[in-house]
Design a protein around this motif. Structure first.
Motif, PDB file in Angstrom:
ATOM      1  N   GLY A  82     103.627  26.270  -9.849  1.00  0.00           N
ATOM      2  CA  GLY A  82     104.039  26.409 -11.245  1.00  0.00           C
ATOM      3  C   GLY A  82     105.247  25.561 -11.566  1.00  0.00           C
ATOM      4  O   GLY A  82     105.337  24.960 -12.638  1.00  0.00           O
ATOM      5  N   ALA A  83     106.186  25.484 -10.614  1.00  0.00           N
ATOM      6  CA  ALA A  83     107.378  24.660 -10.820  1.00  0.00           C
ATOM      7  C   ALA A  83     107.012  23.188 -10.932  1.00  0.00           C
ATOM      8  O   ALA A  83     107.527  22.464 -11.786  1.00  0.00           O
ATOM      9  CB  ALA A  83     108.365  24.879  -9.669  1.00  0.00           C
ATOM     10  N   ALA A  84     106.091  22.729 -10.071  1.00  0.00           N
ATOM     11  CA  ALA A  84     105.667  21.323 -10.112  1.00  0.00           C
ATOM     12  C   ALA A  84     104.871  21.032 -11.384  1.00  0.00           C
ATOM     13  O   ALA A  84     105.018  19.967 -11.992  1.00  0.00           O
ATOM     14  CB  ALA A  84     104.834  21.000  -8.874  1.00  0.00           C
ATOM     15  N   LEU A  85     104.030  21.990 -11.789  1.00  0.00           N
ATOM     16  CA  LEU A  85     103.227  21.811 -13.004  1.00  0.00           C
ATOM     17  C   LEU A  85     104.122  21.723 -14.229  1.00  0.00           C
ATOM     18  O   LEU A  85     103.979  20.811 -15.057  1.00  0.00           O
ATOM     19  CB  LEU A  85     102.252  22.985 -13.132  1.00  0.00           C
ATOM     20  N   ALA A  86     105.059  22.668 -14.349  1.00  0.00           N
ATOM     21  CA  ALA A  86     105.971  22.673 -15.489  1.00  0.00           C
ATOM     22  C   ALA A  86     106.914  21.468 -15.445  1.00  0.00           C
ATOM     23  O   ALA A  86     107.184  20.839 -16.474  1.00  0.00           O
ATOM     24  CB  ALA A  86     106.777  23.970 -15.494  1.00  0.00           C
ATOM     25  N   GLY A  87     107.397  21.145 -14.239  1.00  0.00           N
ATOM     26  CA  GLY A  87     108.292  19.995 -14.105  1.00  0.00           C
ATOM     27  C   GLY A  87     107.605  18.696 -14.471  1.00  0.00           C
ATOM     28  O   GLY A  87     108.192  17.835 -15.125  1.00  0.00           O
ATOM     29  N   GLY A  88     106.346  18.557 -14.055  1.00  0.00           N
ATOM     30  CA  GLY A  88     105.595  17.339 -14.370  1.00  0.00           C
ATOM     31  C   GLY A  88     105.339  17.178 -15.853  1.00  0.00           C
ATOM     32  O   GLY A  88     105.161  16.061 -16.346  1.00  0.00           O
ATOM     33  N   ALA A  89     105.315  18.294 -16.586  1.00  0.00           N
ATOM     34  CA  ALA A  89     105.068  18.234 -18.028  1.00  0.00           C
ATOM     35  C   ALA A  89     106.252  17.644 -18.785  1.00  0.00           C
ATOM     36  O   ALA A  89     106.068  16.966 -19.792  1.00  0.00           O
ATOM     37  CB  ALA A  89     104.756  19.635 -18.555  1.00  0.00           C
ATOM     38  N   VAL A  90     107.468  17.879 -18.299  1.00  0.00           N
ATOM     39  CA  VAL A  90     108.649  17.446 -19.052  1.00  0.00           C
ATOM     40  C   VAL A  90     109.445  16.338 -18.365  1.00  0.00           C
ATOM     41  O   VAL A  90     110.258  15.684 -18.995  1.00  0.00           O
ATOM     42  CB  VAL A  90     109.580  18.659 -19.337  1.00  0.00           C
ATOM     43  N   LEU A  91     109.228  16.148 -17.067  1.00  0.00           N
ATOM     44  CA  LEU A  91     109.957  15.124 -16.316  1.00  0.00           C
ATOM     45  C   LEU A  91     108.977  14.076 -15.801  1.00  0.00           C
ATOM     46  O   LEU A  91     107.767  14.189 -16.014  1.00  0.00           O
ATOM     47  CB  LEU A  91     110.706  15.780 -15.139  1.00  0.00           C
ATOM     48  N   ASN A  92     109.490  13.080 -15.101  1.00  0.00           N
ATOM     49  CA  ASN A  92     108.617  12.061 -14.517  1.00  0.00           C
ATOM     50  C   ASN A  92     107.740  12.722 -13.443  1.00  0.00           C
ATOM     51  O   ASN A  92     108.258  13.220 -12.438  1.00  0.00           O
ATOM     52  CB  ASN A  92     109.467  10.959 -13.889  1.00  0.00           C
ATOM     53  N   PRO A  93     106.410  12.748 -13.648  1.00  0.00           N
ATOM     54  CA  PRO A  93     105.541  13.476 -12.715  1.00  0.00           C
ATOM     55  C   PRO A  93     105.535  12.909 -11.293  1.00  0.00           C
ATOM     56  O   PRO A  93     105.347  13.660 -10.331  1.00  0.00           O
ATOM     57  CB  PRO A  93     104.152  13.391 -13.354  1.00  0.00           C
ATOM     58  N   TRP A  94     105.747  11.596 -11.160  1.00  0.00           N
ATOM     59  CA  TRP A  94     105.788  11.015  -9.815  1.00  0.00           C
ATOM     60  C   TRP A  94     107.000  11.548  -9.031  1.00  0.00           C
ATOM     61  O   TRP A  94     106.878  11.951  -7.875  1.00  0.00           O
ATOM     62  CB  TRP A  94     105.863   9.487  -9.895  1.00  0.00           C
ATOM     63  N   ILE A  95     108.153  11.541  -9.694  1.00  0.00           N
ATOM     64  CA  ILE A  95     109.362  12.029  -9.030  1.00  0.00           C
ATOM     65  C   ILE A  95     109.248  13.522  -8.741  1.00  0.00           C
ATOM     66  O   ILE A  95     109.605  13.998  -7.657  1.00  0.00           O
ATOM     67  CB  ILE A  95     110.619  11.731  -9.885  1.00  0.00           C
ATOM     68  N   VAL A  96     108.723  14.274  -9.722  1.00  0.00           N
ATOM     69  CA  VAL A  96     108.547  15.716  -9.530  1.00  0.00           C
ATOM     70  C   VAL A  96     107.619  15.990  -8.357  1.00  0.00           C
ATOM     71  O   VAL A  96     107.896  16.838  -7.495  1.00  0.00           O
ATOM     72  CB  VAL A  96     107.998  16.377 -10.817  1.00  0.00           C
ATOM     73  N   GLY A  97     106.508  15.266  -8.283  1.00  0.00           N
ATOM     74  CA  GLY A  97     105.535  15.472  -7.204  1.00  0.00           C
ATOM     75  C   GLY A  97     106.122  15.170  -5.834  1.00  0.00           C
ATOM     76  O   GLY A  97     105.927  15.935  -4.880  1.00  0.00           O
ATOM     77  N   VAL A  98     106.871  14.063  -5.737  1.00  0.00           N
ATOM     78  CA  VAL A  98     107.476  13.688  -4.451  1.00  0.00           C
ATOM     79  C   VAL A  98     108.559  14.694  -4.056  1.00  0.00           C
ATOM     80  O   VAL A  98     108.614  15.159  -2.910  1.00  0.00           O
ATOM     81  CB  VAL A  98     108.043  12.247  -4.507  1.00  0.00           C
ATOM     82  N   LEU A  99     109.417  15.071  -5.008  1.00  0.00           N
ATOM     83  CA  LEU A  99     110.484  16.033  -4.715  1.00  0.00           C
ATOM     84  C   LEU A  99     109.914  17.402  -4.323  1.00  0.00           C
ATOM     85  O   LEU A  99     110.388  18.033  -3.378  1.00  0.00           O
ATOM     86  CB  LEU A  99     111.405  16.204  -5.930  1.00  0.00           C
ATOM     87  N   ALA A 100     108.903  17.850  -5.064  1.00  0.00           N
ATOM     88  CA  ALA A 100     108.281  19.143  -4.742  1.00  0.00           C
ATOM     89  C   ALA A 100     107.611  19.088  -3.377  1.00  0.00           C
ATOM     90  O   ALA A 100     107.667  20.050  -2.601  1.00  0.00           O
ATOM     91  CB  ALA A 100     107.269  19.522  -5.825  1.00  0.00           C
ATOM     92  N   GLY A 101     106.980  17.950  -3.055  1.00  0.00           N
ATOM     93  CA  GLY A 101     106.341  17.788  -1.748  1.00  0.00           C
ATOM     94  C   GLY A 101     107.347  17.824  -0.612  1.00  0.00           C
ATOM     95  O   GLY A 101     107.122  18.465   0.418  1.00  0.00           O
ATOM     96  N   ILE A 102     108.482  17.146  -0.808  1.00  0.00           N
ATOM     97  CA  ILE A 102     109.525  17.148   0.223  1.00  0.00           C
ATOM     98  C   ILE A 102     110.090  18.558   0.399  1.00  0.00           C
ATOM     99  O   ILE A 102     110.262  19.043   1.520  1.00  0.00           O
ATOM    100  CB  ILE A 102     110.648  16.152  -0.142  1.00  0.00           C
ATOM    101  N   ALA A 103     110.350  19.224  -0.718  1.00  0.00           N
ATOM    102  CA  ALA A 103     110.902  20.585  -0.646  1.00  0.00           C
ATOM    103  C   ALA A 103     109.930  21.540   0.036  1.00  0.00           C
ATOM    104  O   ALA A 103     110.323  22.348   0.886  1.00  0.00           O
ATOM    105  CB  ALA A 103     111.230  21.087  -2.055  1.00  0.00           C
ATOM    106  N   ALA A 104     108.642  21.433  -0.320  1.00  0.00           N
ATOM    107  CA  ALA A 104     107.635  22.318   0.286  1.00  0.00           C
ATOM    108  C   ALA A 104     107.497  22.030   1.778  1.00  0.00           C
ATOM    109  O   ALA A 104     107.367  22.952   2.583  1.00  0.00           O
ATOM    110  CB  ALA A 104     106.288  22.144  -0.418  1.00  0.00           C
ATOM    111  N   GLY A 105     107.534  20.759   2.157  1.00  0.00           N
ATOM    112  CA  GLY A 105     107.444  20.396   3.569  1.00  0.00           C
ATOM    113  C   GLY A 105     108.617  20.937   4.374  1.00  0.00           C
ATOM    114  O   GLY A 105     108.449  21.458   5.471  1.00  0.00           O
ATOM    115  N   LEU A 106     109.821  20.819   3.800  1.00  0.00           N
ATOM    116  CA  LEU A 106     111.006  21.356   4.472  1.00  0.00           C
ATOM    117  C   LEU A 106     110.926  22.880   4.583  1.00  0.00           C
ATOM    118  O   LEU A 106     111.284  23.467   5.606  1.00  0.00           O
ATOM    119  CB  LEU A 106     112.275  20.961   3.703  1.00  0.00           C
ATOM    120  N   GLY A 107     110.411  23.521   3.536  1.00  0.00           N
ATOM    121  CA  GLY A 107     110.273  24.972   3.550  1.00  0.00           C
ATOM    122  C   GLY A 107     109.315  25.460   4.616  1.00  0.00           C
ATOM    123  O   GLY A 107     109.506  26.531   5.198  1.00  0.00           O
TER     124      GLY A 107
END
Length: 198
Positions: A82-107
């Motif tokens: 949900g955070a990535a979906l909402a973030g991609g709607a209002v921010l740059n989706p490429w940056i949101v996707g990469v940041l969310a992927g890195i955060a999820a991987g670290l988690g």
């Protein structure tokens, strides 16, 4: 001459004693890890919903933190998508996707740590033996695929990777790559939904 046949026996006995000694320390590490995971989970559950919503106001940082904490916990379903979906709607989706992927991987490192510390947390799952056999056979490819698809099996793959003592760096890279592959399309879908509906 008699010493030669006896020499192979001590090395065979030595690994057995070496392997027998670590489990004495394992329960404490497993207990500590379990406590830490439950603490993270409790933190997510106890935080009021409006605080989580306000966290989204922090933009990229909000997406990163929400994804990191939800991936590190055992809460299902996770608010990360949900955070990535909402973030991609209002921010740059490429940056949101990469940041969310890195955060999820670290988690997801908590799963690896659980397996490495000898926690029997996943042993009760009927899927664990199968996932462990996949990790044993295909290694990091299994981690990558399970991280890239929406499935809780990535937690079991992390535990299996830690249990099998696969290198953490390789595990983390495979997990990060899989999560980025997963979250970039989610963020793109958020932008697409915004363009279509608004």
């Amino acid at each position: 001459m008699t010493t030669n046949p006896i020499t192979p026996d001590p090395p065979a006995a030595t690994p057995t004693t070496a392997a027998a000694s670590p489990p004495a320390r394992r329960p404490w590490r497993a207990l500590f890890l379990l406590f830490g995971t439950l603490l993270l989970t409790g933190a997510i559950l106890l935080v009021p919903l409006d605080v989580l919503e306000r966290l989204g106001d922090f933009g990229y940082l909000g997406v990163f933190l929400l994804t990191l904490f939800s991936s590190a916990s055992i809460v299902l379903p996770s608010p990360a998508l949900g955070a990535a979906l909402a973030g991609g709607a209002v921010l740059n989706p490429w940056i949101v996707g990469v940041l969310a992927g890195i955060a999820a991987g670290l988690g997801e490192s908590t799963g690896y740590a659980a397996g490495y510390s000898g926690s029997g947390l996943a042993m009760r799952s009927r899927f664990y033996a199968r996932v462990e056999s996949w990790v044993r056979r295909w290694g990091m490819l299994t981690v990558f695929v399970l991280a890239a698809i929406p499935s809780p099996l990535i937690d079991l793959a992390g535990i299996a990777a830690g249990t099998l003592r696969l290198p953490f760096r390789a595990y983390l890279l495979a997990c990060l790559a899989g999560k980025i592959v997963r979250f970039v399309p989610v963020a793109m879908a958020g932008r697409l939904l915004k363009d279509v509906l608004f």
